[in-house]
Each structure stands twice: as structure tokens, then as C-alpha cells.
Design a protein around this motif. Structure first.
Motif, PDB file in Angstrom:
ATOM      1  N   GLU A   1       0.831  -1.239   0.075  1.00 42.36           N
ATOM      2  CA  GLU A   1       0.051  -0.023   0.061  1.00 42.36           C
ATOM      3  C   GLU A   1       1.044   1.265  -0.063  1.00 42.36           C
ATOM      4  OE1 GLU A   1      -3.831   1.330   2.435  1.00 42.36           O
ATOM      5  OE2 GLU A   1      -2.003   1.180   3.546  1.00 42.36           O
ATOM      6  N   ILE A   2       0.575   2.113  -0.986  1.00 50.38           N
ATOM      7  CA  ILE A   2       1.276   3.564  -0.987  1.00 50.38           C
ATOM      8  C   ILE A   2       0.563   4.508  -0.608  1.00 50.38           C
ATOM      9  CG2 ILE A   2       2.699   5.198  -2.349  1.00 50.38           C
ATOM     10  CD1 ILE A   2       2.919   2.762  -4.433  1.00 50.38           C
ATOM     11  N   LYS A   3       0.567   5.154   0.561  1.00 52.93           N
ATOM     12  CA  LYS A   3      -0.247   5.996   1.354  1.00 52.93           C
ATOM     13  C   LYS A   3      -0.208   7.507   0.980  1.00 52.93           C
ATOM     14  CE  LYS A   3      -2.965   5.458   5.114  1.00 52.93           C
ATOM     15  NZ  LYS A   3      -4.192   4.503   5.131  1.00 52.93           N
ATOM     16  N   ASN A   4      -1.470   8.063   1.123  1.00 43.58           N
ATOM     17  CA  ASN A   4      -1.726   9.516   1.165  1.00 43.58           C
ATOM     18  C   ASN A   4      -1.089  10.289  -0.249  1.00 43.58           C
ATOM     19  OD1 ASN A   4      -3.179   9.590   3.519  1.00 43.58           O
ATOM     20  ND2 ASN A   4      -1.117   9.829   4.835  1.00 43.58           N
ATOM     21  N   LEU A   5      -1.473   9.795  -1.221  1.00 42.50           N
ATOM     22  CA  LEU A   5      -1.287  10.346  -2.607  1.00 42.50           C
ATOM     23  C   LEU A   5      -2.139  11.559  -2.885  1.00 42.50           C
ATOM     24  CD1 LEU A   5      -0.209   7.056  -4.390  1.00 42.50           C
ATOM     25  CD2 LEU A   5       1.532   8.605  -3.562  1.00 42.50           C
TER      26      LEU A   5
END
Length: 475
Positions: A210-214
Motif C-alpha cells: 500500500e502506498i499511502k496519502n497520494l
């Protein structure tokens, strides 16, 4: 070995209600830190949440727009975790029974359409905001308890281009609905991307990261592309099991890489249970009707433009990609601009000049000004070349009067028939030999005559020249 990318997105959209989801504090952005707070959003003992009716209505509207199932009975749960910006050490969200389920949106990639499934959309409260300064951090809780709609997609996207197209479609939907300003810079439309890879032809789902806060379409695309390459490289080097594990990562915009933030929690880690302070949400019929009364959506508007105005799909898609563009275009038509002229001068000329940072809102050229410019072209008062010169001046001066600029710059075309015929007669009289050659079949000389007439008068209307020259040569 060839790989396939699997992408699912979780989008957090801040709903534009005047007050927070469970209290009466204002949701306004940019206030002094910790000024829009109360015992409820601070999570103080004894404070009880009360659900904001407008949040429910906006969630219903979104469900209607994506053709989803709207649960008239849904429940709130406590999602337990501790972060410094979460004062209660839990978040009020929805888990087992969200308000919206099983919807979809249509995206277009290279002229082909694809359906992206939406698993669910649920109501929840936002956390506060951490502010990091030198060697210490501060917490601003103004955003705590602000209403969010979390929109969870199916893992249906196969590359970053599809992911960005999906996000842009969601962005336009919430803007057209009027349920969120979706300002990415202010964090009211942000995304978490779940990314994994697998060998082509394999149906198994492998470890997702998961790649967060884009919060920018550009950075979302870059983050996904980097993460895909990182996972492919690990697989190719035989280090997939060692380097790729379920975790949450952040995208470093300066270095263009993702970096580890923490191990990824599962649902069990959050210890969800129904919130004891909130009753289940039972939506009455009158509220359902209010929420389902939605305006024209982007795809509907696009199809109407094609049907009513006879314009190309590509042009209609651009015009309906953003609410501001659609409003601007329709306003130009209402001001009397031709459809063809409005499309050319909005889609190509004006937008082409705004790539350097200006926006449609702040460029100074409103729909009435651009409509006037188009009408003057259609009337033959100015040429397209002159109109471009005027548009450049309008943008540089942040507005102005089209007719005044035509006069100031001396760009008005000669369109008076008698004046143009006088010039034509003079040219033909001076070139009698070429007139004879033309009448004997040397048609290419027509261009010579047009050029000579145009030289005689700056700003002469070329279409009028062609029309009248043919008449004079036929005598």
C-alpha cells in the motif's frame, strides 16, 4: 518473464458539509490550529457523537451516480488504532455494512472503454494533522471528525494510466455532484494505492503493497510506476519473498521513490466492533429521494453534447472532464458563440495557453469574453490570426474588452463589399494579361490575385476576397 500489474485504489473524499460528521464544529480550511474543535471531536470523556444528516445525503448521491446498491440500513464501527493525530485512539467508520456497495465507473483509455468496479463507499471521520518542524512535531485537530467518504475499488486496474483515468473520473463525479471541492492540494481528495504484480497468465494474487496519502495525479502515476519496477526487479533478482512483504509505504516526491512506513495492518488488527454510541443508520424514504435527485453526470453530459451539438467524442470528453470546463462551454453557447468556435477556442486555444500554471478560473478570460472573441471571428470582423493576438493580450492583462482591443490594435478586417470590389478592380486592371491567362484556363493564377488583394489592405477579410474575386473574374 512478462508481468501483470494489479492495482486497487482507496480514495478518501472530504465531503463539503458546513459542520463535521458527528459534531457542530465548522469544517472550514485554513483556520488557526485547534480552533475548530469541541469535546466530541477531541474525544473527551462523556462527549457523544450525533450523525450529520447531510453526510448521509451526500453518500446516497454518490451511490446513485455510480449505479451502486444503497443500503438503507447501515452501521458505524470503531476502528481501533493509535496515531498522534487521532485523539480517541479509534476512528468511527463503517465495516460490515457500508452505506454504498457494488458500483462501477467507466474509464476511457486510447479510445477504448473499461469498467472499474467499486466494492464499497463508506462514511467515516477524518483524523487530525501532524505538523513537523525541525526537531519537534505539533498536532492540529481542526480536521479531526471532518466527514469522509472512503471509496474502495476492485483490483481492476492494470497500469498507472488506468489508475489515473479512474481517479480523474471519480474526481469529476464528486465535483459534478457538488458533494466535495476535491481540492487535492488541501487534502480533500487523496488516495492510497494497493499495488502487486504477477507473471502474465497467473491468476494468483501475490503480496500487495500500500502506498499511502497520494494527493496529485502526477505523483500517483510516478509512485505506482516506481513500485511496479521495484517489485519486478525483486522478482527478477530472486529476492521477491525477501524484499516484498505486506507493508505501507510513502512516496518521496523529491527522490521519486517509495519508502517503508510501517507493516500493513489487516482488518483483525483494527479490532472492529459496532460503535456503542451510535444507532444504526436507517435512511427514511424522504432522505433517499433527496440524495438520489442528482444533477447530470459527466458521461450523461458528454453523450448529450455529442447528440445535441454533433461534436466528436474526444472534444465532448475534454469538455466534461472537469465541471468548470462544462460550465464555461455552456455559458459560451448561451452567449451566442458557435459550437465549433467555442470548442476550438476553449479546448485548443485557451487551454493550450494555460499549461504554464494559470487556470481557467484565474486567467482573466471568462466565458463571456471568449464568446465575444468567437462571435467577432464568425462575423468576419477579425481573422483567426488576429484573434490569437487578442487572446494573448487578454491573458497577459488578466482580462479586457475584445472590441476595444480590436480597435486599439487595428485588427478589424475590411468586410465592406464595395471597398473590397474597388481593391479587386484595381488589381485586375493592373494585371490584364494575367486576367486573360486565368480566363483561358490557368486557374492557379487565382491565388496570385488573392495575394495581391490581401497586400493592398491589412486586415481584409479573406473569405470575402475569395467570394467577390470569383464574381469579378467571371465578368
Amino acid at each position: 518473464m512478462e508481468f501483470e500489474t494489479i492495482i486497487g485504489l482507496e480514495v478518501h473524499t472530504q465531503l463539503n458539509t458546513k459542520s463535521k460528521i458527528f459534531c457542530s464544529c465548522a469544517t472550514s480550511f485554513g483556520e488557526d490550529a485547534n480552533s475548530n474543535v469541541c469535546p466530541t471531536c477531541l474525544g473527551l470523556p462523556g462527549a457523544l457523537p450525533v450523525l450529520n444528516r447531510d453526510v448521509v445525503k451526500k453518500a446516497i448521491s454518490f451511490g446513485k451516480a455510480i449505479n451502486a446498491k444503497i443500503n438503507q440500513n447501515s452501521i458505524f464501527a470503531r476502528k481501533n488504532y493509535f496515531y498522534p493525530d487521532s485523539p480517541k485512539a479509534y476512528q468511527i467508520s463503517q465495516f460490515e455494512r457500508p452505506i454504498v456497495e457494488s458500483g462501477s465507473v467507466e474509464i476511457e483509455i486510447n479510445g477504448e472503454t473499461k469498467i472499474i468496479g467499486i466494492t464499497r463507499a463508506h462514511m467515516e471521520e477524518d483524523a487530525g494533522k501532524n505538523i513537523h518542524e525541525s526537531d519537534y512535531s505539533k498536532v492540529d485537530l481542526n480536521r479531526a471528525c471532518t466527514p469522509l467518504l472512503e471509496i474502495v475499488s476492485e483490483p481492476d486496474m492494470r497500469n498507472s494510466t488506468e489508475a489515473v483515468a479512474y481517479l480523474k473520473k471519480l474526481h469529476s463525479i464528486v465535483r459534478f455532484l457538488g458533494i466535495s471541492d476535491a481540492n487535492m492540494q488541501e487534502g480533500s481528495f487523496r488516495c492510497d494505492a494497493n499495488v502487486s504484480i504477477r507473471p502474465k497468465g497467473d491468476n494468483k494474487l501475490y503480496t500487495r503493497v500500500e502506498i499511502k496519502n497520494l494527493n496529485s495525479f502526477k505523483f500517483i502515476q510516478k509512485a505506482i510506476d516506481y513500485e511496479v519496477e521495484r517489485q519486478i526487479e525483486a522478482w527478477s533478482d530472486g529476492k521477491y519473498d525477501e524484499e516484498i512483504f505486506q507493508e505501507t509505504r510513502l512516496f518521496d516526491v523529491n527522490k521519486g521513490i517509495t519508502r517503508s512506513m510501517r507493516s500493513k495492518e489487516e482488518a483483525a488488527d483494527y479490532r472492529y466492533f459496532p460503535d456503542p454510541d451510535l444507532l444504526s443508520v436507517n435512511i427514511p424514504e424522504d432522505l433517499m429521494k433527496e440524495g438520489e435527485a442528482i444533477p447530470e453526470m459527466p458521461d450523461e453530459k458528454r453523450d448529450r453534447y455529442i447528440r445535441e451539438y454533433g461534436i466528436k467524442m474526444s472534444d465532448a470528453s475534454v469538455l466534461t472532464s472537469e465541471l468548470e470546463l462544462a460550465i464555461y462551454f455552456e455559458s459560451m453557447i448561451n452567449e451566442g458563440a458557435s459550437v465549433k468556435g467555442a470548442i476550438t477556442w476553449l479546448n485548443t486555444e485557451l487551454l493550450g495557453r494555460l499549461k504554464g500554471g494559470n487556470t481557467l478560473k484565474d486567467c482573466g478570460v471568462d466565458s463571456k469574453i471568449l464568446a465575444t472573441l468567437v462571435k467577432r471571428i464568425d462575423e468576419g470582423k477579425i481573422s483567426g490570426k488576429s484573434a490569437k493576438e487578442i487572446l494573448d493580450v487578454l491573458i497577459s492583462k488578466k482580462g479586457g474588452d475584445v472590441d476595444s482591443l480590436i480597435n486599439e490594435l487595428g485588427l478589424e478586417q475590411v468586410s465592406n463589399d464595395e471597398a473590397i470590389i474597388d481593391i479587386i478592380s484595381s488589381i485586375l486592371e493592373s494585371n490584364k494579361d494575367k486576367v486573360i491567362e486565368y480566363k483561358n484556363g490557368k486557374d492557379k493564377l487565382f491565388g496570385f490575385f488573392v495575394g495581391q488583394v490581401m497586400k493592398q489592405s491589412k486586415g481584409i477579410n479573406p473569405s470575402k476576397v475569395n467570394e467577390l474575386l470569383k464574381i469579378e473574374l467571371a465578368k
